[in-house]
Design a protein around this motif. Structure first.
Motif, short mmCIF file in Angstrom:
data_model
loop_
_atom_site.label_atom_id
_atom_site.label_comp_id
_atom_site.label_asym_id
_atom_site.label_seq_id
_atom_site.Cartn_x
_atom_site.Cartn_y
_atom_site.Cartn_z
N ALA A 1 0.85 -1.20 0.00
CA ALA A 1 0.00 0.00 0.00
C ALA A 1 0.88 1.24 0.00
O ALA A 1 2.02 1.21 0.46
CB ALA A 1 -0.93 0.01 1.21
N ASP A 2 0.31 2.35 -0.48
CA ASP A 2 1.08 3.59 -0.55
C ASP A 2 1.19 4.28 0.80
O ASP A 2 2.11 5.07 1.02
CB ASP A 2 0.43 4.55 -1.56
N THR A 3 0.26 4.00 1.70
CA THR A 3 0.30 4.61 3.03
C THR A 3 0.10 3.55 4.09
O THR A 3 -0.44 2.46 3.83
CB THR A 3 -0.80 5.68 3.19
N LEU A 4 0.52 3.88 5.30
CA LEU A 4 0.31 2.95 6.42
C LEU A 4 -1.18 2.77 6.70
O LEU A 4 -1.62 1.67 7.08
CB LEU A 4 1.01 3.46 7.67
N ALA B 1 -3.00 -0.76 6.81
CA ALA B 1 -3.74 -1.20 7.99
C ALA B 1 -5.12 -1.72 7.61
O ALA B 1 -5.58 -2.75 8.12
CB ALA B 1 -3.85 -0.05 8.99
N GLU B 2 -5.77 -1.03 6.69
CA GLU B 2 -7.11 -1.47 6.26
C GLU B 2 -7.03 -2.81 5.55
O GLU B 2 -7.87 -3.70 5.76
CB GLU B 2 -7.72 -0.42 5.33
N ILE B 3 -6.00 -3.00 4.73
CA ILE B 3 -5.85 -4.24 3.97
C ILE B 3 -5.65 -5.43 4.90
O ILE B 3 -6.21 -6.51 4.69
CB ILE B 3 -4.68 -4.12 2.97
N ILE B 4 -4.81 -5.25 5.92
CA ILE B 4 -4.50 -6.39 6.80
C ILE B 4 -5.43 -6.47 8.01
O ILE B 4 -5.34 -7.40 8.81
CB ILE B 4 -3.03 -6.34 7.28
N GLY B 5 -6.32 -5.48 8.16
CA GLY B 5 -7.34 -5.56 9.20
C GLY B 5 -6.88 -5.22 10.59
O GLY B 5 -7.34 -5.84 11.56
N PRO C 1 -6.08 -1.80 13.42
CA PRO C 1 -6.43 -0.40 13.61
C PRO C 1 -5.36 0.53 13.03
O PRO C 1 -4.18 0.42 13.39
CB PRO C 1 -6.53 -0.26 15.13
N ALA C 2 -5.76 1.43 12.16
CA ALA C 2 -4.81 2.30 11.47
C ALA C 2 -4.04 3.18 12.44
O ALA C 2 -2.82 3.37 12.29
CB ALA C 2 -5.54 3.14 10.43
N GLU C 3 -4.72 3.73 13.43
CA GLU C 3 -4.04 4.62 14.37
C GLU C 3 -3.01 3.86 15.19
O GLU C 3 -1.90 4.35 15.43
CB GLU C 3 -5.07 5.29 15.29
N ALA C 4 -3.35 2.66 15.60
CA ALA C 4 -2.40 1.86 16.38
C ALA C 4 -1.17 1.51 15.56
O ALA C 4 -0.03 1.56 16.06
CB ALA C 4 -3.08 0.60 16.88
N LEU C 5 -1.36 1.16 14.30
CA LEU C 5 -0.23 0.85 13.45
C LEU C 5 0.65 2.08 13.26
O LEU C 5 1.88 2.00 13.33
CB LEU C 5 -0.70 0.32 12.10
N ARG C 6 0.03 3.23 13.03
CA ARG C 6 0.80 4.47 12.85
C ARG C 6 1.62 4.76 14.10
O ARG C 6 2.81 5.09 14.01
CB ARG C 6 -0.14 5.63 12.55
N VAL C 7 1.01 4.62 15.25
CA VAL C 7 1.73 4.89 16.51
C VAL C 7 2.88 3.91 16.69
O VAL C 7 3.98 4.28 17.10
CB VAL C 7 0.75 4.81 17.70
N SER C 8 2.66 2.63 16.37
CA SER C 8 3.72 1.63 16.52
C SER C 8 4.92 1.95 15.64
O SER C 8 6.08 1.85 16.07
CB SER C 8 3.19 0.23 16.17
N VAL C 9 4.65 2.34 14.41
CA VAL C 9 5.73 2.69 13.48
C VAL C 9 6.44 3.97 13.94
O VAL C 9 7.68 4.03 13.95
CB VAL C 9 5.20 2.84 12.05
N TYR D 1 4.83 -2.49 3.01
CA TYR D 1 4.52 -3.90 2.78
C TYR D 1 4.16 -4.58 4.09
O TYR D 1 4.63 -4.19 5.17
CB TYR D 1 5.71 -4.62 2.14
N ALA D 2 3.36 -5.63 3.97
CA ALA D 2 3.04 -6.49 5.12
C ALA D 2 3.14 -7.94 4.68
O ALA D 2 2.41 -8.39 3.80
CB ALA D 2 1.64 -6.20 5.66
N ALA D 3 4.10 -8.65 5.28
CA ALA D 3 4.18 -10.10 5.11
C ALA D 3 3.45 -10.75 6.28
O ALA D 3 3.22 -10.11 7.32
CB ALA D 3 5.63 -10.55 5.06
N THR D 4 3.10 -11.99 6.12
CA THR D 4 2.35 -12.70 7.14
C THR D 4 3.24 -13.72 7.84
O THR D 4 3.92 -14.51 7.19
CB THR D 4 1.14 -13.43 6.52
N LEU D 5 3.22 -13.69 9.17
CA LEU D 5 3.94 -14.66 9.98
C LEU D 5 2.95 -15.52 10.75
O LEU D 5 1.99 -15.01 11.32
CB LEU D 5 4.86 -13.95 10.99
#
Length: 536
Positions: free
Chosen positions: A378-381, A385-389, A391-399, A461-465
């Motif tokens: 995706a072009d943005t975090l 976040a939406e693609i992998i399901g 919360p967008a805000e939580a992912l942004r904060v983590s990064v 990018y998001a890979a799956t573990l």
């Protein structure tokens, strides 16, 4: 029951590293030894491995000039790492056997000369841990040297699963198996039968005296005048047993153990009264999901972050794989937040540096990585976040929080990059390399810690573990001679176990590279010595 019977001194069930070494040690002492293998190939999960052996104080380590590798120091480290006094006698037996075994193997030219490579101990902060590690490896061997024996050796996991070609040199686990098989057959006392499956242990007068098997020609009974050594791996591909014993995940489809490991030997041992331990444990590893939907062992991560379903980091992504795997397991088991799958978040900067899917950065990614959903882009975090399901805000904060650690070089949450293992990982690209992945792209540090590189270069990018393993580690309880014990602590006469059929001497932890195969070999050695000269 069958009228078709054969008799040997020793019978070994399983042809992995432990089975072959146990068989060789017994046969080299003049015992008529049979090894049976369920499949048409020899080697089990050992053939998938690098064949590291965590053997403190052994000759290859001393030859490497590491004179300070003292057994007592190693003993202290092992005690601290395992933290289970009830396993101290097994640890002592293991440490005592390791060096003696290598000395004996190296006296046979078929094994060649083992060598040390620096792989830091996995619990680097404990007393006695070493940055150079205590792991040794078997030398490579060519197909020409092995002759027809080479055809019996199980292929690598990459060949079996993805059709990659093997070259004319066997390395790692395949080298150990090829060499051990040649040595076993070379004794003149060893017999190997493939496609021969254990069905039951035979007990007479409270003693195991043989096995019943299933073969393509029908049932065959084999009698053992000295005893039976169970070395048939764990139960990683038996979903029913995984559920029964709580060895999550409950499906064996996610395991990197060989497919035929379904617990035959474990079940047979329990049926004759064996005690068990650690059945909810495995040699856990994170697995990167491939386009075919199955994960494959990820043994090092030097970029990006991992987040759970809440979009939050939960571990040091560069930690030794068993610790990282346990972090996924414990998160999945002990919290209400999903950790399987775990999402590995990285950016174009990392992809351009390291490549992905065991391909160099100059090799375009196969489209199936994206069409299968194994890799998302995706072009943005927020879009990712939406693609992998998550919360967008939580992912942004983590990064952003992770990126904030780059300038200081200190991962305040999980201390990434501080241990000797972590620092070694800056020289390892992705999950275990294929033969063509012979490059190492240096990390250009953005701060004082090269393992902390910001995630800020779109696309993302998001890979799956998934939680994977290289085998279950719970099994039959044994004593220091690898004799299988009953619940009352007394040995079952004539029955021995090693490898993942045996409950691990290291308990729920993984002290250093080569502990699983090292344990399989060491206790197979002790079993064979006892079979040759039984203890009272």
């Amino acid at each position: 029951m069958t009228d078709n019977e054969e008799t040997y001194d020793v019978i070994v069930v399983g042809s992995g590293g432990g089975g072959l070494i146990g068989g060789y040690i017994a046969a080299s002492r003049g015992l008529r030894t049979l090894i049976i293998e369920k499949t048409d190939k020899v080697g089990g999960t050992t053939s998938y491995s690098g064949a590291g052996l965590w053997f403190p104080g052994s000759a290859p380590i001393l030859r490497a000039g590491i004179a300070e590798d003292d057994l007592e120091v190693a003993r202290g480290y092992l005690r601290a790492a395992v933290g289970d006094d009830s396993r101290a006698d097994l640890q002592d037996a293991y440490l005592s056997a390791a060096g003696r075994l290598i000395d004996e193997l190296e006296r046979n030219p078929r094994f060649g000369t083992f060598f040390h490579q620096p792989v830091p101990d996995y619990y680097g902060s404990l007393p006695g841990a070493t940055p150079h590690g205590r792991t040794i490896f078997p030398p490579p061997v060519t197909v020409a040297e092995l002759g027809e024996t080479a055809e019996l050796v199980r292929r690598s996991i990459y060949t079996e699963r993805y059709g990659h070609t093997e070259d004319d040199e066997l390395v790692g686990g395949r080298a150990l198996i090829g060499r051990a098989l040649a040595a076993f057959l070379g004794t003149g006392n060893g017999t190997l039968l493939t496609e021969t499956e254990l069905t039951d242990l035979i007990v007479e007068s409270d003693r195991v005296v043989g096995i019943d098997t299933r073969t393509p020609q029908g049932p065959v009974r084999f009698r053992a005048e000295r005893g039976v050594l169970l070395a048939a791996g764990g139960f990683e591909h038996n979903a029913e047993l995984r559920v029964k014993y709580g060895a999550i995940p409950s499906t064996g489809d996610w395991s990197d153990g060989v497919d035929s490991n379904v617990g035959d030997a474990l079940v047979a041992g329990i049926a004759v009264g064996a005690e068990t331990e650690l059945l909810d444990e495995a040699w856990y590893v994170p697995g990167v999901v491939q386009p075919d939907g199955k994960p494959i062992f990820n043994h090092a991560t030097r970029g990006g972050i991992w987040v759970n379903a809440a979009g939050e980091r939960f571990t040091n992504e560069t930690a030794p794989y068993d610790q990282a795997g346990h972090a996924i397991r414990d998160g999945e088991r002990d919290t209400e937040v999903q950790h399987a799958p775990t999402h590995w978040i990285f950016d174009q900067k990392q992809l351009s540096r390291d490549g992905f899917g065991a391909k160099s950065p100059d090799t375009p990614l196969d489209p199936e990585w994206f069409t299968s959903g194994a890799l998302r882009k995706a072009d943005t975090l927020e879009e990712l976040a939406e693609i992998i399901g998550v919360p967008a805000e939580a992912l942004r904060v983590s990064v952003e929080k992770f990126n904030g650690y780059v300038a200081t070089g200190v991962d305040e949450e999980f201390h990434r990059g501080e241990s000797a293992w972590d620092q070694m990982c800056q020289f390892i690209v992705g999950y275990p390399a294929l033969p063509e992945q012979n490059y190492i792209v240096p990390i250009e540090p953005e701060g004082p810690n090269p393992l902390l590189v910001s995630i800020d270069s779109p696309p993302y990018y998001a890979a799956t573990l998934l939680l994977s393993d290289i085998g279950t580690k719970g099994g039959l309880k044994t004593d220091v001679s690898a004799r299988v014990l009953r619940a009352d602590g007394q040995p079952i006469a004539g029955l021995y176990a090693t490898g993942n059929t045996m409950a691990a001497m290291s308990g729920g932890v993984y002290p250093g590279a080569g502990t699983p195969i090292g344990s399989a070999l060491a206790f197979a050695y002790l079993a064979a010595l006892d079979l040759a000269e039984p203890s009272l």
